[in-house]
Design a protein around this motif. Structure first.
Motif, mmCIF file in Angstrom:
data_model
loop_
_atom_site.group_PDB
_atom_site.id
_atom_site.type_symbol
_atom_site.label_atom_id
_atom_site.label_comp_id
_atom_site.label_asym_id
_atom_site.label_seq_id
_atom_site.Cartn_x
_atom_site.Cartn_y
_atom_site.Cartn_z
ATOM 1 N N GLU A 104 0.831 -1.209 0.000
ATOM 2 C CA GLU A 104 0.000 0.000 0.000
ATOM 3 C C GLU A 104 0.861 1.253 0.000
ATOM 4 O O GLU A 104 0.582 2.204 -0.732
ATOM 5 C CB GLU A 104 -0.941 -0.003 1.204
ATOM 6 N N ARG A 105 1.904 1.278 0.814
ATOM 7 C CA ARG A 105 2.787 2.443 0.851
ATOM 8 C C ARG A 105 3.500 2.642 -0.475
ATOM 9 O O ARG A 105 3.714 3.755 -0.919
ATOM 10 C CB ARG A 105 3.796 2.304 1.978
ATOM 11 N N ALA A 106 3.900 1.542 -1.095
ATOM 12 C CA ALA A 106 4.609 1.624 -2.373
ATOM 13 C C ALA A 106 3.725 2.258 -3.444
ATOM 14 O O ALA A 106 4.219 2.959 -4.323
ATOM 15 C CB ALA A 106 5.073 0.238 -2.809
ATOM 16 N N ALA A 107 2.420 2.034 -3.352
ATOM 17 C CA ALA A 107 1.510 2.626 -4.334
ATOM 18 C C ALA A 107 1.508 4.148 -4.239
ATOM 19 O O ALA A 107 1.299 4.841 -5.236
ATOM 20 C CB ALA A 107 0.095 2.083 -4.133
ATOM 21 N N PHE A 108 1.782 4.693 -3.066
ATOM 22 C CA PHE A 108 1.805 6.137 -2.880
ATOM 23 C C PHE A 108 3.202 6.724 -3.034
ATOM 24 O O PHE A 108 3.365 7.933 -3.119
ATOM 25 C CB PHE A 108 1.255 6.512 -1.494
ATOM 26 N N ASN A 109 4.212 5.898 -3.042
ATOM 27 C CA ASN A 109 5.594 6.337 -3.195
ATOM 28 C C ASN A 109 6.241 5.576 -4.344
ATOM 29 O O ASN A 109 7.086 4.716 -4.118
ATOM 30 C CB ASN A 109 6.398 6.084 -1.904
#
Length: 123
Positions: A104-109
């Motif tokens: 999930e974090r990778a999708a925003f970064n």
């Protein structure tokens, strides 16, 4: 846990509290390889003999470990193999949640675009 009386639930809660201490989890982990003395366990978990002995006493109270006297030695072992199944279940669940969080974090970064030569592009 269906319809367990409050006294039984209290015992279950104490069992889980016993498992909630990281040193005890490390002790269970090293005992997974076989029987060991308090001194050997202490070396493996990087703790004092007195501290490991205290933890082993509490774990023995709740049936997690068993001790056996052999001559002048006392050896400890896992008393309930289900504890490993429980830990595997919990560790697997935590691992899946962490993987989902990372995704999930990778999708925003998103990773920076790479320029020719494999270096990040300058903006």
């Amino acid at each position: 846990m269906n319809q367990l009386p409050p006294a039984a639930l209290e015992h279950v809660a104490r069992y889980f509290r016993t498992l909630s201490e990281p040193t005890r989890l490390r002790i269970l982990n090293v005992l997974g390889t076989g029987e060991m003395s308090v001194g050997d366990i202490a070396v493996q978990v990087d703790s004092s003999i007195a501290n490991v002995s205290r933890h082993l006493t509490q774990m023995a109270q709740y049936g997690l470990v068993a001790r056996e006297h052999r001559g002048n030695s006392v050896l400890y072992r896992i008393a309930d193999p289900a504890v490993h199944e429980l830990c595997d279940l919990v560790c697997g669940s935590i691992g899946r949640r962490l993987e989902a969080t990372v995704a999930e974090r990778a999708a925003f970064n998103p990773a920076p675009a790479k320029a020719a030569g494999g270096r990040p592009a300058r903006r």
